[in-house]
Design a protein around this motif. Structure first.
Motif, short mmCIF file in Angstrom:
data_model
loop_
_atom_site.label_atom_id
_atom_site.label_comp_id
_atom_site.label_asym_id
_atom_site.label_seq_id
_atom_site.Cartn_x
_atom_site.Cartn_y
_atom_site.Cartn_z
N PHE A 4 0.83 -1.20 0.00
CA PHE A 4 0.00 0.00 0.00
C PHE A 4 0.86 1.25 0.00
O PHE A 4 0.58 2.21 -0.70
CB PHE A 4 -0.93 -0.01 1.21
CG PHE A 4 -1.67 1.28 1.39
CD1 PHE A 4 -2.72 1.61 0.55
CD2 PHE A 4 -1.32 2.17 2.39
CE1 PHE A 4 -3.40 2.80 0.69
CE2 PHE A 4 -2.00 3.36 2.54
CZ PHE A 4 -3.05 3.67 1.69
N THR A 7 2.15 2.34 -3.32
CA THR A 7 1.17 2.76 -4.31
C THR A 7 0.65 4.17 -4.09
O THR A 7 0.03 4.73 -4.99
CB THR A 7 -0.04 1.79 -4.33
OG1 THR A 7 -0.67 1.81 -3.05
CG2 THR A 7 0.39 0.40 -4.70
N ILE A 8 0.89 4.77 -2.92
CA ILE A 8 0.37 6.11 -2.71
C ILE A 8 1.38 7.15 -3.20
O ILE A 8 2.58 6.91 -3.22
CB ILE A 8 -0.04 6.36 -1.25
CG1 ILE A 8 1.14 6.25 -0.30
CG2 ILE A 8 -1.16 5.45 -0.83
CD1 ILE A 8 0.80 6.62 1.13
N SER A 9 0.84 8.28 -3.57
CA SER A 9 1.68 9.34 -4.14
C SER A 9 2.52 10.02 -3.06
O SER A 9 2.19 9.95 -1.87
CB SER A 9 0.78 10.38 -4.82
OG SER A 9 0.05 11.10 -3.85
N ALA A 12 0.39 12.33 -1.00
CA ALA A 12 -0.42 11.63 0.00
C ALA A 12 0.45 11.20 1.18
O ALA A 12 0.02 11.30 2.34
CB ALA A 12 -1.11 10.42 -0.63
N LYS A 13 1.67 10.72 0.89
CA LYS A 13 2.57 10.34 1.97
C LYS A 13 2.89 11.53 2.87
O LYS A 13 2.89 11.41 4.10
CB LYS A 13 3.87 9.77 1.40
CG LYS A 13 3.74 8.38 0.85
CD LYS A 13 5.08 7.89 0.30
CE LYS A 13 4.93 6.56 -0.39
NZ LYS A 13 6.19 6.09 -0.98
N LEU A 119 -1.87 17.63 -1.85
CA LEU A 119 -2.60 16.40 -2.14
C LEU A 119 -3.79 16.69 -3.05
O LEU A 119 -4.01 15.96 -4.03
CB LEU A 119 -3.08 15.74 -0.84
CG LEU A 119 -3.88 14.44 -1.00
CD1 LEU A 119 -3.06 13.39 -1.73
CD2 LEU A 119 -4.31 13.93 0.37
#
Length: 178
Positions: A4, A7-9, A12-13, A119
């Protein structure tokens, strides 16, 4: 298979990290205030128990003839002062807690707002790119269908397999006569 986290940008992190830092500091401030509140209540309870024990001891061990109204008045005054001091300590703990919460919010609000904006911008860019990609794919599919239809019509016309569309009126001009 990607985890997971992979896969997040990055936006977003960053936002998740900012939120974790905020809630961590908020939790620490709350725990410190709960600790102070517990200490104040514990000290008040100890004092109350000690005073109650002393008052009970005095009431049971002092003969009735030696007791005075001033003793009772003095004990009542001491209890009232201790209650007032306890209330002031509780107010101080509550005020300090509010100040620490405000400090945490002021410390983290700019970063949280910045990461939330980043975001939102990343999501908007991704959605726009996806919409443009879908539009291009739709146009390409439509062009492919149109090209195939033209090709089919051309092949059919060469082979003579398609008749010319019939007119509403007959070729000799008679039309619809009754």
């Amino acid at each position: 298979m990607n985890s997971f986290v992979e896969t997040i940008s990055p936006a977003a992190k960053n936002h998740v990290q900012a939120r974790i830092d905020y809630f961590s500091d908020l939790t620490l401030a709350t725990l410190q205030s709960v600790r102070k509140l517990s200490e104040v209540n514990l000290q008040f309870s100890r004092d109350w128990l000690q005073d109650s024990t002393e008052a009970l001891r005095s009431a049971l061990l002092t003969p009735q003839a030696e007791r005075t109204a001033d003793d009772a008045s003095s004990a009542t005054q001491q209890t009232a002062h201790k209650l007032q001091a306890w209330q002031q300590q509780l107010n101080r703990v509550a005020t300090d807690y509010q100040a620490s919460i405000n400090q945490v919010v002021q410390q983290h609000a700019p970063q949280a707002a910045r990461t939330a904006s980043e975001l939102a911008e990343a999501v908007t860019q991704k959605a726009t790119a996806h919409a443009e990609q879908q539009l291009r794919a739709g146009k390409a599919a439509g062009k492919e269908i149109l090209d195939q239809a033209h090709h089919f019509a051309a092949v059919a016309a060469q082979n003579g397999s398609m008749q010319q569309p019939a007119s509403m009126q007959s070729a000799d001009g008679e039309g619809n006569k009754n």
